[in-house]
Design a protein around this motif. Sequence first.
Motif: not given
Lengths: 438, 382
Positions: B215, B219, B224, B238, B240, B242, B248-252
């Motif tokens: 995670h 990004d 993504i 997709p 978000k 923690k 908090e990051v953008k992930s999948v």
Amino acid sequence: MAKHETPLLDQLETGPWPSFVTDIKREAESRAKNENNVDFQIPADVCEDLLGVLELSFKHGRTHWKHGGIVGVFGYGGGVIGRYCDQPEAFPSVAHFHTVRVAQPAGKYYTADYLKKICDLWERRGSGITNMHGSTGDIIFIGTTTPQLEEIFYELTHNLNQDLGGSGSNLRTPADCIGASRCEYACYDTQALCHDLTVEYQDELHRPAFPYKFKFKFDGCPNCCVASIARSDLSFIGTWKDDIRIDQEAVKAYIGGELKPNGGAHAGRDWGAFDIQKEVVGLCPTGCMRYEDGKLEVNTPECTRCMHCINVMPRALRIGNDRGCSIFAGAKAPILDGAQMGTLIVPFMKVEAPYEEIKEKVIEPIWDWWMEEGKNRERLGELMKRQGLQKLLEMTGLDPDPRMVQEPRSNPYIFWKEDEVEGGWERDVNEYRKHHQR
Amino acid sequence: MAFVSSGYNPEKPMENRITDIGPRKFDEFYPPVIKNNKGKWLYHEILEPGVLVHVSESGDEVYTVRAGGCRLMSVSHIREVCEIADKHCDGYLRFTTRNNIEFMVDSKDKVKPLVDDLMSRKQDGGCYKFPVGGTGAGISNIVHTQGWIHCHTPATDASGTVKATMDVLFDDFRSMRLPAHLRVSMACCLNMCGAVHCSDIAILGYHRKPPMLDHEYLDKMCEIPLAIAACPTAAIKPAKVKLDNGKEVKSVAVKNERCMFCGNCYTMCPAMPLADDVGDGIVLMAGGKVSNRISAPKFSKVVVAFIPNEMPRWPKMTDTITRMVEAYAKDANKYERLGEWAERIGWERFFEKCELEFTHHLIDDFRDPAYFTWRQTSQFKF
């Protein structure tokens, strides 16, 4: 003393089959000695690091390669595949280790002189390790660095009159069987057609403009030695329309035991005396043959040209003279919706240079349709499944033919088109109501 | 290691550039006997395992000696191949679709010296360099993929499993005792760049664990949307996330039960690795063919759902393959391919004769075609 200990790989250096481990070690030693004073353009100990990283995979049960970013040569969108090691500190000489695909000649015939030049180039500018050949058919160079890519391409094109093969969403390097060059079963010249289409469609091969990969393969007869029907988007399988040519004297020679059935393919076991009724007539899938009064007869209209009788008695039976190919579309490996076998879309077409009918009536209309309608990463076979075989026929103008199906549909849910129904679909409900009360 | 230019000028990449010339034309490489007799061949015969003669209507003959090769081949090895071609075959040779090398000579007296030369060449550990065979009703060379030597998604090694398998099948490479020819193929993940899905016996590498999610880096390392689009079963969406540090990051997120373990997401996104030492292993498939001879081409069927990776020689895998080959050799009719034999005796009998366990994994449950593989008749065997 080897650079890396390889106790697991070392166990693959015994047994009768050639050992790839011994072979890579041989190359490592050759590079270390460098008796010909080669000016290596990538590290001399590259093969030792290759063995080291492979040993680590054998120990871990996991690969240590990463998919590369975009690398390639100027103006081409394929032919090179980026590859990086995920343990570059431990194996620095293979940290960058890209693949180069080199288009193989049709039929995979070579002269030793040509191959030696290929070896010299790849020893100097790469790892010296190849695949002869990759699954699709190319000569594969395994492992070089980014700065060498243009240099390799320049030397290939300028010194060896040799181009790269395909990769990515483009036409992949076409491949063929040995064909008429050394096979009596070939119903057309696979090498000539394979080479002609490869050269004709160089732009499609080098510059990705397709939804996904696209493969042509060419089998000279229904024995399908290059497996075109299983693995090519367009498969060209040689066939014929007239009589199988029969030499009755040779038939008798098989029965009499003077000739060995199946070209001697079963010589390793005593199968007993050859029995033409059991082994040929009885195994014919259509029952179109009979052997009576010393004469073998084939009822040609019932024959589906499966090749069995010809394979069993190659000196007595020969393919017919009215030859051409059948064309099958949409084969692919299982990802995603399961494997697909090629579907017959052209029962018979002549194969004659310059192959205009094949190009203009089959290949190009199919590409136009697929490029217009195909989704990203959708193979032709999947588009055929999604939109239907009818759509392919509509887009190519090929006539529907019962030969194209195993059986007609067993549901009557026909999607009639408006122009197929007399008077169209626009009707006046008030006119209808004059005769039918609400 | 000084850089040596080929002549390419990076300042002017288009200068003297040659492109789109394609492969060399095949007939430059034809030996004279091939050039003179193309299209005129009358018949062929296998004189002994690995040796064929083709006879032309001109009366010319070409004798072909087929030698097995590792598809993974060093330039030193290729130079030795060339040396043999120069010595015996006027400098001509060819390769087959199944990674064999074919040496051709134009008279019978040249055959024995060639065969003897090939069989006399051994590697340091005693392996043959150029074993002669792979013809007729035997086992030809295995077509295979890259595996751990050079691929990013393999679930097993290719060259290693092939070496181990060919060592146990070697006698059948060198002889012709089987009911028909038997084709073994190997692909190191289910993407099957080796297209093994129509082989008499297919060795397939298979992952069994969904991708891990990196995670913190996902990004940064990946696009993504491309990772999401790469999934053939739409298992990736997709999300978000923690991180432990509160960021908090953008992930999948991956719906694990929908994963079919293809690794396409990993190809698009290196932050989603799925390889695993115990999760990965071998699937065995059987009964496929590509020839139209007697019966239609058929797909191979999964007959063993999983065999662990056992480096360096995969003994459980090779034992299972040997068992299938022996059961087939013993029971099938002359000319009958492995899949035709299985269909004739019934798959229930196939599992019995090959001493294979039938588990629920072997019942198809993937989309529509699955239904058509279930038995819908009262005809079966006890």
